[in-house]
Write a protein that holds these residues in place. Structure first.
Motif, PDB file in Angstrom:
ATOM      1  N   ASP A 264       0.823  -1.207   0.000  1.00  0.00           N
ATOM      2  CA  ASP A 264       0.000   0.000   0.000  1.00  0.00           C
ATOM      3  C   ASP A 264       0.859   1.260   0.000  1.00  0.00           C
ATOM      4  O   ASP A 264       0.921   2.002   0.975  1.00  0.00           O
ATOM      5  CB  ASP A 264      -0.912  -0.027   1.229  1.00  0.00           C
ATOM      6  N   ALA A 265       1.555   1.473  -1.110  1.00  0.00           N
ATOM      7  CA  ALA A 265       2.398   2.655  -1.290  1.00  0.00           C
ATOM      8  C   ALA A 265       3.495   2.741  -0.233  1.00  0.00           C
ATOM      9  O   ALA A 265       3.739   3.776   0.363  1.00  0.00           O
ATOM     10  CB  ALA A 265       1.555   3.924  -1.302  1.00  0.00           C
ATOM     11  N   ASP A 266       4.176   1.632  -0.022  1.00  0.00           N
ATOM     12  CA  ASP A 266       5.320   1.564   0.890  1.00  0.00           C
ATOM     13  C   ASP A 266       4.985   1.922   2.326  1.00  0.00           C
ATOM     14  O   ASP A 266       5.822   2.426   3.060  1.00  0.00           O
ATOM     15  CB  ASP A 266       6.477   2.441   0.390  1.00  0.00           C
ATOM     16  N   LYS A 267       3.782   1.670   2.758  1.00  0.00           N
ATOM     17  CA  LYS A 267       3.401   1.923   4.146  1.00  0.00           C
ATOM     18  C   LYS A 267       3.920   0.768   5.001  1.00  0.00           C
ATOM     19  O   LYS A 267       3.603  -0.383   4.756  1.00  0.00           O
ATOM     20  CB  LYS A 267       1.882   2.027   4.251  1.00  0.00           C
ATOM     21  N   ALA A 268       4.736   1.079   5.992  1.00  0.00           N
ATOM     22  CA  ALA A 268       5.325   0.050   6.844  1.00  0.00           C
ATOM     23  C   ALA A 268       4.320  -0.438   7.878  1.00  0.00           C
ATOM     24  O   ALA A 268       3.311   0.208   8.148  1.00  0.00           O
ATOM     25  CB  ALA A 268       6.555   0.609   7.547  1.00  0.00           C
ATOM     26  N   LEU A 269       4.637  -1.571   8.484  1.00  0.00           N
ATOM     27  CA  LEU A 269       3.812  -2.078   9.571  1.00  0.00           C
ATOM     28  C   LEU A 269       3.862  -1.111  10.744  1.00  0.00           C
ATOM     29  O   LEU A 269       4.870  -0.445  10.949  1.00  0.00           O
ATOM     30  CB  LEU A 269       4.341  -3.436  10.035  1.00  0.00           C
ATOM     31  N   PRO A 270       2.799  -1.052  11.526  1.00  0.00           N
ATOM     32  CA  PRO A 270       2.846  -0.199  12.717  1.00  0.00           C
ATOM     33  C   PRO A 270       3.856  -0.762  13.710  1.00  0.00           C
ATOM     34  O   PRO A 270       3.935  -1.973  13.903  1.00  0.00           O
ATOM     35  CB  PRO A 270       1.425  -0.275  13.268  1.00  0.00           C
ATOM     36  N   ASN A 271       4.652   0.111  14.313  1.00  0.00           N
ATOM     37  CA  ASN A 271       5.620  -0.328  15.305  1.00  0.00           C
ATOM     38  C   ASN A 271       5.013  -0.118  16.683  1.00  0.00           C
ATOM     39  O   ASN A 271       4.906   1.008  17.159  1.00  0.00           O
ATOM     40  CB  ASN A 271       6.928   0.440  15.157  1.00  0.00           C
ATOM     41  N   LEU A 272       4.637  -1.201  17.328  1.00  0.00           N
ATOM     42  CA  LEU A 272       3.944  -1.140  18.608  1.00  0.00           C
ATOM     43  C   LEU A 272       4.873  -0.787  19.763  1.00  0.00           C
ATOM     44  O   LEU A 272       4.406  -0.421  20.836  1.00  0.00           O
ATOM     45  CB  LEU A 272       3.261  -2.480  18.892  1.00  0.00           C
ATOM     46  N   ALA A 273       6.183  -0.876  19.546  1.00  0.00           N
ATOM     47  CA  ALA A 273       7.137  -0.638  20.631  1.00  0.00           C
ATOM     48  C   ALA A 273       7.721   0.763  20.607  1.00  0.00           C
ATOM     49  O   ALA A 273       8.384   1.162  21.540  1.00  0.00           O
ATOM     50  CB  ALA A 273       8.270  -1.655  20.544  1.00  0.00           C
ATOM     51  N   ALA A 274       7.480   1.522  19.551  1.00  0.00           N
ATOM     52  CA  ALA A 274       8.161   2.810  19.393  1.00  0.00           C
ATOM     53  C   ALA A 274       7.274   3.990  19.762  1.00  0.00           C
ATOM     54  O   ALA A 274       6.091   4.003  19.466  1.00  0.00           O
ATOM     55  CB  ALA A 274       8.622   2.975  17.948  1.00  0.00           C
TER      56      ALA A 274
END
Length: 164
Positions: free
Chosen positions: A11-21
């Motif tokens: 999806d247009a280079d959308k990264a996974l959500p980072n739950l730890a950051a």
């Protein structure tokens, strides 16, 4: 998990959500990815995070933290389609792995908030304490059956092909 969750792109280079950051956003995070089934099925992956703070009950301690919900909608030209649960589970595990937890829970084809049946989606859950460490499901937030992903899947490791 062998894949670097931050390198998974869709999806247009959308990264996974980072739950730890950083701060935990309560805004839903949505990724769209093509299923690897050889068909033209698309996966719409919705991740949401909601804080919880529950009082102690008999036999159950008080708990506070965040409930992470991943809902995967397999669709084909906008219409819900059947897709074996292994691939949606891979996406849930990849998202959960951003806090070093690839287990989480499989909720099934339900609305996680009410526990009622919802066709056309698969739901997964993970519970974090206030320090963003995975914790067992607090009994007080239970709205529907939760099954450990490792017990459902039976595979030691799941990978998602990544693009650099």
């Amino acid at each position: 998990m062998s894949a670097d969750p931050g390198s998974i792109r869709a999806d247009a280079d959308k990264a996974l959500p980072n739950l730890a950051a950083g701060e935990v956003s309560t805004d839903p995070h949505i990724i769209t990815a093509a299923a690897r089934t050889g068909t033209d099925i698309e996966l719409q992956i919705h991740t949401s995070i909601a804080p919880f703070d529950v009082a102690a009950e008999e036999w159950f301690p008080a708990a506070a933290g965040f409930a992470v919900t991943v809902i995967v909608h397999p669709v084909q030209t906008g219409v819900p389609r059947y897709l074996r649960p292994a691939e949606p589970a891979e996406w849930a595990r990849a998202i959960f792995s951003t806090v070093d937890s690839v287990h989480g829970y499989f909720l099934g084809a339900v609305d996680p908030g009410t526990g009622s049946h919802r066709s056309g989606q698969l739901a997964y859950g993970l519970y974090l304490d206030t320090d963003r460490r995975a914790i067992p499901l607090p009994r007080q937030v239970l709205t529907c059956p939760h099954y450990l992903l490792s017990a459902i899947d039976g595979r030691a490791e799941i990978t998602i092909p990544t693009t650099a």
